[in-house]
Design a protein around this motif. Sequence first.
Motif, mmCIF file in Angstrom:
data_model
loop_
_atom_site.group_PDB
_atom_site.id
_atom_site.type_symbol
_atom_site.label_atom_id
_atom_site.label_comp_id
_atom_site.label_asym_id
_atom_site.label_seq_id
_atom_site.Cartn_x
_atom_site.Cartn_y
_atom_site.Cartn_z
ATOM 1 N N PRO A 1 53.969 63.239 -31.100
ATOM 2 C CA PRO A 1 55.172 63.099 -30.272
ATOM 3 C C PRO A 1 54.908 62.491 -28.895
ATOM 4 O O PRO A 1 55.707 61.700 -28.401
ATOM 5 N N LEU A 2 53.767 62.853 -28.301
ATOM 6 C CA LEU A 2 53.474 62.326 -26.963
ATOM 7 C C LEU A 2 53.263 60.821 -27.004
ATOM 8 O O LEU A 2 53.676 60.089 -26.108
ATOM 9 N N HIS B 1 54.492 58.715 -29.352
ATOM 10 C CA HIS B 1 55.785 58.077 -29.635
ATOM 11 C C HIS B 1 56.638 57.980 -28.370
ATOM 12 O O HIS B 1 57.327 56.992 -28.136
ATOM 13 N N PHE B 2 56.592 59.023 -27.576
ATOM 14 C CA PHE B 2 57.369 59.041 -26.331
ATOM 15 C C PHE B 2 56.919 57.913 -25.400
ATOM 16 O O PHE B 2 57.738 57.166 -24.858
ATOM 17 N N ARG C 1 58.039 54.550 -26.595
ATOM 18 C CA ARG C 1 59.453 54.258 -26.274
ATOM 19 C C ARG C 1 59.599 53.814 -24.826
ATOM 20 O O ARG C 1 60.365 52.913 -24.513
ATOM 21 N N GLU D 1 63.304 50.596 -18.544
ATOM 22 C CA GLU D 1 64.531 50.862 -17.777
ATOM 23 C C GLU D 1 64.837 52.361 -17.786
ATOM 24 O O GLU D 1 65.583 52.864 -16.961
ATOM 25 N N ARG D 2 64.253 53.071 -18.741
ATOM 26 C CA ARG D 2 64.495 54.510 -18.814
ATOM 27 C C ARG D 2 63.641 55.231 -17.786
ATOM 28 O O ARG D 2 62.468 54.934 -17.628
#
Lengths: 280, 273
Positions: B77-78, B80-81, B84, B90-91
Amino acid sequence: MPLFQPASEAEVTRAILKGFTRDLERYAESEVVVVGGGPSGLMAARDLAKHGVEVVVIERNNYIGGGFWIGGYLMNTITVRAPAQKVLDEIGCPYEEFSKNLFVTPGPHACSKLIAATMDAGARIQNMTSFEDVVIREENRVGGVVINWTPVQALPHEITCVDPIALESELVIDATGHDALVIQSLEKRGLAKRIGEGGMWIEKSEDAVVEHTGLAYPGVIVAGMAVCSTYGLPRMGPTFGAMLLSGRRAAEEALKLLKKGVPAATKLPEARAKPVARKR
Amino acid sequence: MVPRHVYLYEDPSAVTLDLRRIADHVRTVTRLQVSVRGEYFRHHRPPDLDGLATQIAATRVTDLMRPHTRPPSLSPPLVHFERRLLEAPERRVPGVLYDGFLLQGIYRAALPPAERTKVAHVAITSRLPGTFDEADRRYHARAVILGYPALVSTSGIVEAPAKPRGFYVAKRGLRIDAADARYEALKEQYAGRFVDWDDPRLTLVAQGYALQAVFYPITGEPFCDDKDCVLFNAHWQEELLHAQIESGLLCARHRKVAEALRAGPDGRRTRPR
């Protein structure tokens, strides 16, 4: 003269059976299985179903909605912060502005509207069904879930030796709340690790939950409070905006992975649109 | 070392940041060649984005009370985060702390060989770096990690320097997890006395940090002790606003450094480009 038309007991039994098996047959193979029927799971399922995705929600309890029925301290007023009130508008749930950008509504009203909106959109819900495990595919990718009746889990093993069944899907959304059960099942295999709800000092935990929502493992998207324990984010109080918008973000991520477009009308605002600097 | 070129990199999540204005300011003060580039890892994009995401994920601090070391294995998960975030800088993700020096090493490794000498890179980023302080045995968020390249954190500008003391006294009385609305009201009470998210003064504040990043390789001194100098290392937001906005100037000693820079290596005034 009786009010209701006659129907035999056998006919009623057949109706229940056929309706249930027809549904089960359909979602034995879905595009998305959402594990957990709380606000984030329902929101994700609703948005996906609205875009024509075959989606089923697995809920271990008889009732759907998770903690969305109740606010804090068993008081059934729930709160959302702007901009999550727009979701309440979409599902036709009235609310009041309690203070600037903070909105309140009765939990039963919001929760029942969200459940109805989810089903109206075309999502299926399978309640009293517990998630037991994941279906593992090539290269350890998740390809579905293993489920069983909730009462089976509640009884001693000696008297209920009931094998589970599996639902195949392209994606699984872990919306199981603090437990993050799907990630936990991967953790048991040594494939992932939850950091646990953490103690960072951050003040914008709702933003962090939404922004961490997304693919966490091949085939698995995490949403809602499951995000907190997966990534070590602080738990939040009884305010539900992040749950709703995390569900929406989960649906957006799923649509991208399924290669289906996200209509602008429902899309969460992309963080910020800023032109990339020109080279000089 | 006087850099022959300064590159400033965009933080696309910071809507109130005007990078060209910062570039103009650095150019005016130093007469160095200054250019603006897009987001750092968009500009220096390695072919293996998953590999980069894995490296960055490994710098995420999970225990504020222990010096961070790269974990032997990383939970997917880390990774994949981070992937992204690399795809959509921009996030903005508040509340994730990275080990500043390990993170800086990853930024450094992404630079092409031709830009590794006599070039100053100032990566403006929303990632929040921290450094472990042996004195109190805990991590502290930082607005800037000086060095090569320098990281100026727009999240760090908000999170790192402490807000006014009264703010924390009042905040202690709130259960923040359950009282975001009251927290916002408290912030309004102290409005203007600290830099907030999307603060219109961000550009003015960031240009001071950009100058710190450029002056560091020239003077070898990380910060200035003069509270009126824009190179001052502010620990409080009020000090930050004083140095960067109320004063907005270099101290006498650093003005001389700037004058020497503007005069060029042989004392002749060079034309800014």
